[in-house]
Enzyme design. Structure first.
Site, PDB file in Angstrom:
ATOM      1  N   GLN A   1     -15.105   9.134  -5.525  1.00 43.43           N
ATOM      2  CA  GLN A   1     -15.451   8.299  -4.371  1.00 43.43           C
ATOM      3  C   GLN A   1     -14.695   8.706  -3.114  1.00 43.43           C
ATOM      4  O   GLN A   1     -15.286   8.885  -2.048  1.00 43.43           O
ATOM      5  CB  GLN A   1     -15.126   6.831  -4.671  1.00 43.43           C
ATOM      6  CG  GLN A   1     -16.005   6.161  -5.687  1.00 43.43           C
ATOM      7  CD  GLN A   1     -15.707   4.680  -5.745  1.00 43.43           C
ATOM      8  OE1 GLN A   1     -16.236   3.894  -4.969  1.00 43.43           O
ATOM      9  NE2 GLN A   1     -14.837   4.279  -6.663  1.00 43.43           N
TER      10      GLN A   1
ATOM     11  N   THR B   1      -9.189   7.208 -13.953  1.00 50.54           N
ATOM     12  CA  THR B   1      -9.327   5.847 -13.431  1.00 50.54           C
ATOM     13  C   THR B   1     -10.059   4.888 -14.370  1.00 50.54           C
ATOM     14  O   THR B   1     -10.345   3.751 -13.983  1.00 50.54           O
ATOM     15  CB  THR B   1     -10.061   5.868 -12.077  1.00 50.54           C
ATOM     16  OG1 THR B   1     -11.349   6.476 -12.251  1.00 50.54           O
ATOM     17  CG2 THR B   1      -9.255   6.624 -11.036  1.00 50.54           C
TER      18      THR B   1
ATOM     19  N   ASP C   1      -2.550  -0.133  -6.674  1.00 46.95           N
ATOM     20  CA  ASP C   1      -1.912  -1.448  -6.772  1.00 46.95           C
ATOM     21  C   ASP C   1      -1.482  -1.763  -8.203  1.00 46.95           C
ATOM     22  O   ASP C   1      -0.664  -2.659  -8.425  1.00 46.95           O
ATOM     23  CB  ASP C   1      -2.876  -2.531  -6.282  1.00 46.95           C
ATOM     24  CG  ASP C   1      -4.177  -2.559  -7.077  1.00 46.95           C
ATOM     25  OD1 ASP C   1      -4.809  -1.490  -7.206  1.00 46.95           O
ATOM     26  OD2 ASP C   1      -4.574  -3.642  -7.549  1.00 46.95           O
TER      27      ASP C   1
ATOM     28  N   TYR D   1      -2.883   2.620 -17.602  1.00 49.51           N
ATOM     29  CA  TYR D   1      -3.270   3.226 -16.323  1.00 49.51           C
ATOM     30  C   TYR D   1      -2.185   3.022 -15.267  1.00 49.51           C
ATOM     31  O   TYR D   1      -1.764   3.970 -14.599  1.00 49.51           O
ATOM     32  CB  TYR D   1      -4.593   2.624 -15.855  1.00 49.51           C
ATOM     33  CG  TYR D   1      -4.944   2.967 -14.419  1.00 49.51           C
ATOM     34  CD1 TYR D   1      -5.323   4.256 -14.069  1.00 49.51           C
ATOM     35  CD2 TYR D   1      -4.897   1.988 -13.432  1.00 49.51           C
ATOM     36  CE1 TYR D   1      -5.644   4.577 -12.748  1.00 49.51           C
ATOM     37  CE2 TYR D   1      -5.215   2.294 -12.119  1.00 49.51           C
ATOM     38  CZ  TYR D   1      -5.581   3.584 -11.773  1.00 49.51           C
ATOM     39  OH  TYR D   1      -5.885   3.892 -10.470  1.00 49.51           O
TER      40      TYR D   1
ATOM     41  N   LYS E   1       0.157   5.919 -13.414  1.00 48.38           N
ATOM     42  CA  LYS E   1       0.167   6.138 -11.966  1.00 48.38           C
ATOM     43  C   LYS E   1       1.580   6.009 -11.405  1.00 48.38           C
ATOM     44  O   LYS E   1       1.969   6.771 -10.500  1.00 48.38           O
ATOM     45  CB  LYS E   1      -0.778   5.160 -11.278  1.00 48.38           C
ATOM     46  CG  LYS E   1      -2.255   5.406 -11.569  1.00 48.38           C
ATOM     47  CD  LYS E   1      -2.744   6.747 -11.033  1.00 48.38           C
ATOM     48  CE  LYS E   1      -2.915   6.730  -9.527  1.00 48.38           C
ATOM     49  NZ  LYS E   1      -3.500   7.992  -9.008  1.00 48.38           N
TER      50      LYS E   1
ATOM     51  N   TRP F   1      -8.948  -1.731  -5.240  1.00 48.95           N
ATOM     52  CA  TRP F   1     -10.328  -2.220  -5.254  1.00 48.95           C
ATOM     53  C   TRP F   1     -11.261  -1.295  -4.471  1.00 48.95           C
ATOM     54  O   TRP F   1     -12.050  -1.731  -3.625  1.00 48.95           O
ATOM     55  CB  TRP F   1     -10.385  -3.639  -4.688  1.00 48.95           C
ATOM     56  CG  TRP F   1      -9.717  -4.698  -5.507  1.00 48.95           C
ATOM     57  CD1 TRP F   1      -8.663  -4.532  -6.377  1.00 48.95           C
ATOM     58  CD2 TRP F   1     -10.024  -6.093  -5.525  1.00 48.95           C
ATOM     59  NE1 TRP F   1      -8.304  -5.733  -6.923  1.00 48.95           N
ATOM     60  CE2 TRP F   1      -9.115  -6.725  -6.434  1.00 48.95           C
ATOM     61  CE3 TRP F   1     -10.966  -6.872  -4.866  1.00 48.95           C
ATOM     62  CZ2 TRP F   1      -9.140  -8.094  -6.682  1.00 48.95           C
ATOM     63  CZ3 TRP F   1     -10.974  -8.242  -5.117  1.00 48.95           C
ATOM     64  CH2 TRP F   1     -10.083  -8.846  -6.018  1.00 48.95           C
TER      65      TRP F   1
END
Length: 294
Positions: free
Chosen positions: A12, A64, A104, A127, A131, A152
Site C-alpha cells: 500500500q 503485516t 502503533d 507482530y 516490529k 490503521w
C-alpha cells in the site's frame, strides 16, 4: 540528483510513494519488492545499493499479517527484524540514510492519551514484538536512521479495512464491527507525502517519529463513515473486542501524537475523514472506469 531505494514497493505505502513521486523532482527513485530485491539477502542489498548509487533507503517492506504471525513467528521476525538489521548495517557501512516504517503495535494500547515517541513500548503480539525488534536492530546498526510509526493504514490498493468494508457493504445488509478499539485511520497517500517531505527537507534529523492522520475514532466509526461516503445502505452493529476474538491481541488505544514530526519536518496531518473521502472518491472513480465497484 539524490537516488532513493523504496523497498516493499508493491504494498500500500510503496504504491502510494510511486504515485506521489510523479511530482517529486530532484530525486531518482528505485522501486523494488521481493521479486527484484530480497532484503533478507544482505550481500544482495549491499550490491544493489552500490550499483545504483543509492544514498537513501525507504523501507516499506514488512510482514503485516497480524493474526497469521502468531503461528508464523520465525518468518515474521526475519522480515520485520533481521531484514531491517541488514539494511541498517549496509547503510551504516556505506554512509546511506534510512527511513523505516514501523507501527502503533509497539505499544500495549493501555494508554489514555496519544502516545509520544518516548513513551514506554510493550507490544502484546508477535507482530508488534517483531516490529519493535526491528526498530531496535536498526537503531543499533544505524543510529542516524529515521523511524516513522504509523497506524490503521488504508488505500485504494491492496487488502485493507476500507476495501473489506466496501465489499461487505455490497454483499450484506448489516455488518458487525469492533467499537471499543480507538485509533486513527491513515491514508497511505498522506503517509507517502510525509515521507517525501522528509526526503526533500534537506534537514535529515534522526530519531523516532509518529505519523497518522488527525483525529480519533473506533473501527465502528470508521466503517460507518465508509458506508456513508460510499452511499452504501449497510447497517453497522457495534461489537465488543471480547465478543470478537482474534488470534493476535490488538491495542485497545493506539492514537499517536504527531507533534514531533510536524515541528521537525513541517508535515501536514489532515483530518482522517477528509482523507477517507478523498481516497474513496478516487477508488470509486477508478472502479467506475473498470466498470466494477469493489
Amino acid at each position: 540528483m539524490n537516488s532513493v531505494l523504496i523497498t516493499g514497493a508493491n504494498g500500500q505505502l510503496g504504491m502510494a510513494l510511486r504515485a506521489g513521486s510523479e511530482c517529486f523532482e530532484g530525486f531518482k527513485l528505485y522501486f523494488t519488492d521481493i521479486d527484484t530485491l530480497d532484503i533478507l539477502d544482505k550481500p544482495a542489498v549491499e550490491s544493489y545499493i552500490k550499483s545504483s548509487g543509492i544514498d537513501t533507503v525507504v523501507n516499506c517492506a514488512a510482514y503485516t499479517a497480524v493474526d497469521k504471525a502468531e503461528d508464523d513467528a520465525e518468518r515474521c521476525i526475519r522480515i520485520n527484524c533481521d531484514a531491517v538489521r541488514n539494511i541498517g548495517e549496509v547503510a551504516a557501512s556505506l554512509g546511506v540514510r534510512v527511513i523505516h516504517v514501523s507501527t502503533d503495535y509497539v505499544f500495549d494500547g493501555k494508554g489514555a492519551r496519544p502516545y509520544r515517541e518516548e513513551d514506554a513500548t510493550n507490544p502484546v503480539s508477535v507482530y508488534g514484538k517483531s516490529k519493535l525488534a526491528g526498530e531496535q536492530a536498526l537503531t543499533a546498526a544505524c543510529p542516524d536512521a529515521v523511524i516513522i510509526r504509523t497506524a490503521w493504514l488504508y488505500s485504494e490498493t491492496g487488502a485493507n479495512f476500507m476495501k473489506t468494508m466496501l465489499r461487505l457493504g455490497m454483499e450484506r445488509d448489516r455488518v458487525g464491527v469492533v467499537a471499543d478499539q480507538q485509533g486513527t485511520p491513515t491514508y497511505a497517500g498522506d503517509l507517502a507525502d510525509a515521507i517525501l517531505k522528509v526526503l526533500a527537507s534537506g534537514a535529515f534529523v534522526p530519531g523516532i517519529y509518529h505519523y497518522t492522520d488527525e483525529g480519533v475514532c473506533t473501527w465502528y466509526d470508521f466503517a460507518v463513515r465508509i458506508f456513508e461516503i460510499a452511499g452504501l445502505k449497510c447497517s453497522v452493529d457495534p461489537l465488543a473486542t471480547a465478543g470478537y476474538p482474534t488470534r493476535a491481541v490488538r491495542p485497545a488505544y493506539s492514537v499517536l501524537d504527531k507533534t514531533k514530526i510536524r515541528d521537525t519536518y513541517g508535515v501536514i496531518t489532515p483530518p482522517w475523514e477528509e482523507s477517507l473521502r478523498k481516497c474513496l472518491q478516487h477508488h470509486i472513480m477508478i472502479k467506475q472506469q473498470e466498470n466494477v465497484f469493489i
